[in-house]
Design a protein around this motif. Structure first.
Motif, PDB file in Angstrom:
ATOM      1  N   GLY A  28      33.681   4.997 -42.927  1.00 32.67           N
ATOM      2  CA  GLY A  28      34.627   6.075 -43.213  1.00 32.67           C
ATOM      3  C   GLY A  28      33.935   7.334 -43.687  1.00 32.67           C
ATOM      4  O   GLY A  28      34.262   8.444 -43.244  1.00 32.67           O
ATOM      5  N   TYR A  29      32.973   7.192 -44.598  1.00 30.38           N
ATOM      6  CA  TYR A  29      32.268   8.348 -45.145  1.00 30.38           C
ATOM      7  C   TYR A  29      31.527   9.091 -44.039  1.00 30.38           C
ATOM      8  O   TYR A  29      31.609  10.318 -43.930  1.00 30.38           O
ATOM      9  CB  TYR A  29      31.291   7.910 -46.245  1.00 30.38           C
ATOM     10  N   PHE A  30      30.801   8.346 -43.201  1.00 33.05           N
ATOM     11  CA  PHE A  30      29.994   9.017 -42.183  1.00 33.05           C
ATOM     12  C   PHE A  30      30.824   9.499 -40.998  1.00 33.05           C
ATOM     13  O   PHE A  30      30.393  10.397 -40.274  1.00 33.05           O
ATOM     14  CB  PHE A  30      28.807   8.148 -41.776  1.00 33.05           C
ATOM     15  N   THR A  31      32.028   8.969 -40.812  1.00 28.89           N
ATOM     16  CA  THR A  31      32.950   9.550 -39.841  1.00 28.89           C
ATOM     17  C   THR A  31      33.377  10.933 -40.332  1.00 28.89           C
ATOM     18  O   THR A  31      33.421  11.897 -39.564  1.00 28.89           O
ATOM     19  CB  THR A  31      34.179   8.644 -39.643  1.00 28.89           C
ATOM     20  N   GLY A  32      33.681  11.027 -41.634  1.00 28.47           N
ATOM     21  CA  GLY A  32      33.999  12.326 -42.228  1.00 28.47           C
ATOM     22  C   GLY A  32      32.831  13.283 -42.143  1.00 28.47           C
ATOM     23  O   GLY A  32      32.999  14.478 -41.866  1.00 28.47           O
ATOM     24  N   PHE A  33      31.630  12.766 -42.381  1.00 26.23           N
ATOM     25  CA  PHE A  33      30.420  13.582 -42.293  1.00 26.23           C
ATOM     26  C   PHE A  33      30.246  14.125 -40.870  1.00 26.23           C
ATOM     27  O   PHE A  33      29.891  15.292 -40.672  1.00 26.23           O
ATOM     28  CB  PHE A  33      29.209  12.746 -42.714  1.00 26.23           C
ATOM     29  N   ARG A  34      30.536  13.288 -39.889  1.00 28.09           N
ATOM     30  CA  ARG A  34      30.447  13.708 -38.478  1.00 28.09           C
ATOM     31  C   ARG A  34      31.467  14.815 -38.190  1.00 28.09           C
ATOM     32  O   ARG A  34      31.185  15.778 -37.485  1.00 28.09           O
ATOM     33  CB  ARG A  34      30.694  12.501 -37.568  1.00 28.09           C
ATOM     34  N   PHE A  35      32.673  14.673 -38.764  1.00 28.69           N
ATOM     35  CA  PHE A  35      33.711  15.692 -38.604  1.00 28.69           C
ATOM     36  C   PHE A  35      33.253  17.022 -39.197  1.00 28.69           C
ATOM     37  O   PHE A  35      33.452  18.084 -38.597  1.00 28.69           O
ATOM     38  CB  PHE A  35      35.017  15.222 -39.256  1.00 28.69           C
ATOM     39  N   VAL A  36      32.639  16.969 -40.375  1.00 29.05           N
ATOM     40  CA  VAL A  36      32.123  18.192 -41.013  1.00 29.05           C
ATOM     41  C   VAL A  36      31.088  18.843 -40.102  1.00 29.05           C
ATOM     42  O   VAL A  36      31.082  20.063 -39.921  1.00 29.05           O
ATOM     43  CB  VAL A  36      31.538  17.891 -42.407  1.00 29.05           C
ATOM     44  N   ASN A  37      30.215  18.049 -39.507  1.00 31.13           N
ATOM     45  CA  ASN A  37      29.207  18.583 -38.588  1.00 31.13           C
ATOM     46  C   ASN A  37      29.873  19.250 -37.382  1.00 31.13           C
ATOM     47  O   ASN A  37      29.449  20.325 -36.946  1.00 31.13           O
ATOM     48  CB  ASN A  37      28.255  17.477 -38.127  1.00 31.13           C
ATOM     49  N   GLU A  38      30.906  18.624 -36.852  1.00 29.37           N
ATOM     50  CA  GLU A  38      31.611  19.185 -35.687  1.00 29.37           C
ATOM     51  C   GLU A  38      32.293  20.512 -36.015  1.00 29.37           C
ATOM     52  O   GLU A  38      32.357  21.399 -35.173  1.00 29.37           O
ATOM     53  CB  GLU A  38      32.657  18.196 -35.165  1.00 29.37           C
ATOM     54  N   THR A  39      32.830  20.632 -37.231  1.00 30.45           N
ATOM     55  CA  THR A  39      33.608  21.832 -37.574  1.00 30.45           C
ATOM     56  C   THR A  39      32.776  22.938 -38.207  1.00 30.45           C
ATOM     57  O   THR A  39      33.198  24.102 -38.194  1.00 30.45           O
ATOM     58  CB  THR A  39      34.768  21.474 -38.518  1.00 30.45           C
ATOM     59  N   THR A  40      31.605  22.597 -38.769  1.00 27.26           N
ATOM     60  CA  THR A  40      30.814  23.614 -39.473  1.00 27.26           C
ATOM     61  C   THR A  40      29.383  23.737 -38.971  1.00 27.26           C
ATOM     62  O   THR A  40      28.675  24.657 -39.379  1.00 27.26           O
ATOM     63  CB  THR A  40      30.726  23.293 -40.985  1.00 27.26           C
ATOM     64  N   GLU A  41      28.958  22.812 -38.135  1.00 25.96           N
ATOM     65  CA  GLU A  41      27.569  22.736 -37.668  1.00 25.96           C
ATOM     66  C   GLU A  41      26.591  22.618 -38.833  1.00 25.96           C
ATOM     67  O   GLU A  41      25.409  22.917 -38.705  1.00 25.96           O
ATOM     68  CB  GLU A  41      27.227  23.930 -36.774  1.00 25.96           C
ATOM     69  N   ASN A  42      27.095  22.197 -39.993  1.00 23.66           N
ATOM     70  CA  ASN A  42      26.278  22.001 -41.200  1.00 23.66           C
ATOM     71  C   ASN A  42      25.439  23.224 -41.555  1.00 23.66           C
ATOM     72  O   ASN A  42      24.278  23.107 -41.932  1.00 23.66           O
ATOM     73  CB  ASN A  42      25.392  20.755 -41.074  1.00 23.66           C
TER      74      ASN A  42
END
Length: 166
Positions: A28-42
């Protein structure tokens, strides 16, 4: 800050439950992390654009608009509540680990502070304090680092064989 009980003394069924919980929590945590990467490009700019929009950037690949206040409050409310529970439970598990006191306290408290800095920073950035995008990024990195360290330490100590078992 030492409890008398350690993971070695937990029944096998409880160890399996905690291990399964850590795996599901990590997914769950890393799915959220992946979403953050998709929306912000980190990136700091990506973080800012995700919440404040990029309508002024005529060369933007994806047009983004400033999030309305209700959406911001919902995002911040749900994330602070859910992540505080996640890190409270994970901190409780870390409390049973055999670690130096300073490391144990850091892993128990730092992610809770980072939750406030990350999501409070997002709100402040949205409110016009654009430099907070750097605070958001740094606190997010610290929160994720604490998460990874805590999960790895608990998991390793949970299934560590005692010399008496060998």
């Amino acid at each position: 800050m030492n409890f008398n009980t350690t993971f070695a003394e937990f029944p096998k069924e409880v160890k399996l439950l905690i291990g399964a919980f850590l795996i599901v929590l990590s997914v769950g945590y890393f799915t959220g992390f992946r979403f953050v990467n998709e929306t912000t490009e980190n990136t700091p700019t990506g973080i800012q654009e995700n919440y404040l929009g990029n309508e002024d950037d005529l060369e933007a690949k994806v047009m983004k608009f400033k999030k309305p206040k209700r959406e911001m409050l919902t995002i911040i409310h749900t994330h602070i509540l859910s992540m505080s529970v996640i890190f409270f439970i994970l901190g409780g598990l870390v409390s049973f680990a055999k670690l130096p006191a300073w490391l144990k306290k850091s892993l128990m408290l730092e992610p809770l502070l980072s939750v406030l800095l990350t999501f409070g920073g997002i709100y402040l950035m949205w409110s016009g304090y654009h430099f907070m995008r750097y605070v958001v990024m740094i606190s997010g990195i610290l929160m994720t680092t604490s998460f990874i360290l805590s999960v790895v330490i608990v998991f390793l100590q949970l299934f560590k064989r005692n010399k008496a078992e060998i």
